[in-house]
Design a protein around this motif. Structure first.
Motif: not given
Length: 368
Positions: A1-29
């Protein structure tokens, strides 16, 4: 159960980080440093939130549900002791509680079925044995007569009497079984009425007098009851109860006698049958009202009876919303007792009806 929770958290965190970084890259500043810091922060926060949510709110409850189901599959109901009756708004906790309840009910059903199965086996064995005894006895006497003893008038009469007695015992057993079955299924309805229980007890004493005299015993009241004691019950069934209790007391009393007594307490009448018999060992007190149960089977068979008398007493009194109690001392005797609601005499009922009639008439005049 511990491993499955960590995997789900890592995958979702990575996706959110990628989306956030991609959004910020669109800003000129936005600078690479800002995007890196934002990506790391969003990754860390998302990971912690998702991990904590899954681990403690979802995966933990699912794990408990799985453990309960696994134990139920293995027929291990030890978890029932851990059952918590508290209510929760958490849907998974509610599901877990429902599974607990199901497990408890299933466990009880299994235990009840085991008891019923054991009772069925024991009952069938007892019935077979009880039926076999009189049938084999009558069969033996008849076959002996057919083999030639019928030509001897003296032996013929003797064997026919014994065969008739065996068949009478068989008939008594069948009648008692039918009575028990009818009471349990509700086919026999109790007809409640007001009657004097002292007079019912007198009839029982008269009926049992000859049986007691055969053993040099006495059956009497414990004191003189000069005034009637009225109860509200089924007179015929209470007569059967007293008959069975007195007959049972005579059967197991070697010397002395049997006494019937009454005691009026508040709204109840305590009825008791006391003997000076052999008594009942404490370990058997909880079983004496079972069908065919005998404390000493060999001696009981010699004394006769169907072994259903006390079972009938129990069921009749339960139909009266009361129960039979017993106090016994080995070597000194036993006292069986039960309570019935106080009844009214014919005069008291007439007075009550007259009062109600007068009250209704007065109400009618007031309405005019």
């Amino acid at each position: 159960m511990y491993f499955k929770s960590r995997v789900v958290a890592l995958v979702l965190a990575a996706l959110v980080a990628i989306v956030t970084t991609a959004f910020l890259s669109l800003l000129p500043d936005s600078t690479p440093t800002v995007m890196l810091v934002a990506g790391l922060l969003s990754f860390a926060v998302t990971y912690l939130l998702v991990y904590v949510t899954f681990e403690f709110l979802v995966m933990k409850e699912i794990g408990e549900i799985y453990n309960v189901l696994n134990k139920m599959r293995k027929k291990d109901f030890s978890f029932i002791e851990e059952y918590d009756n508290g209510n929760s708004n958490h849907p998974l906790k509610r599901i877990n509680q429902e599974i607990y309840k199901y497990g408890i009910n299933r466990h009880r059903e299994i235990e009840d079925l085991k008891k019923l199965e054991a009772f069925r086996r024991e009952f069938l064995a007892d019935v077979s044995h009880e039926l076999k005894t009189p049938v084999f006895a009558a069969q033996g006497f008849v076959h002996t007569l057919l083999d030639g003893a019928i030509d001897d008038k003296k032996i013929r009469k003797k064997f026919l009497k014994r065969a008739a007695k065996s068949l009478d015992n068989l008939d008594s057993l069948i009648q008692d079984l039918l009575t028990l079955s009818q009471i349990e299924t509700g086919e026999i309805k109790m007809h409640f009425e007001h009657f004097n229980i002292v007079s019912i007890a007198e009839e029982v004493i008269d009926q049992m007098e000859s049986k007691a005299e055969d053993k040099n015993l006495t059956v009497r009241f414990d004191s003189a009851y000069e005034t009637p004691i009225f109860v509200h019950a089924d007179a015929d069934r209470i007569y059967r109860v007293l008959t069975n209790l007195v007959s049972n007391a005579i059967k197991y009393t070697l010397e002395g006698g049997v006494q019937i007594g009454f005691e009026v307490k508040s709204e109840k009448v305590l009825v008791y049958v006391k003997d000076t018999g052999v008594g009942i060992p404490p370990e058997h007190l909880t079983r004496i009202f079972e069908r065919f149960f005998r404390v000493e089977k060999s001696r009981s068979k010699e004394m006769g009876g169907t072994g259903l008398g006390l079972a009938i007493v129990k069921h009749i009194l339960e139909a009266h919303n009361t129960k039979v109690s017993v106090i016994s001392t080995v070597g000194k005797g036993s006292t069986f007792s039960f309570k019935l609601p106080i009844g009214q005499s014919a005069e008291e009922m007439e007075e009550e009806l007259e009062e109600e009639r007068l009250e209704l008439e007065s109400l009618g005049e007031d309405n005019r």
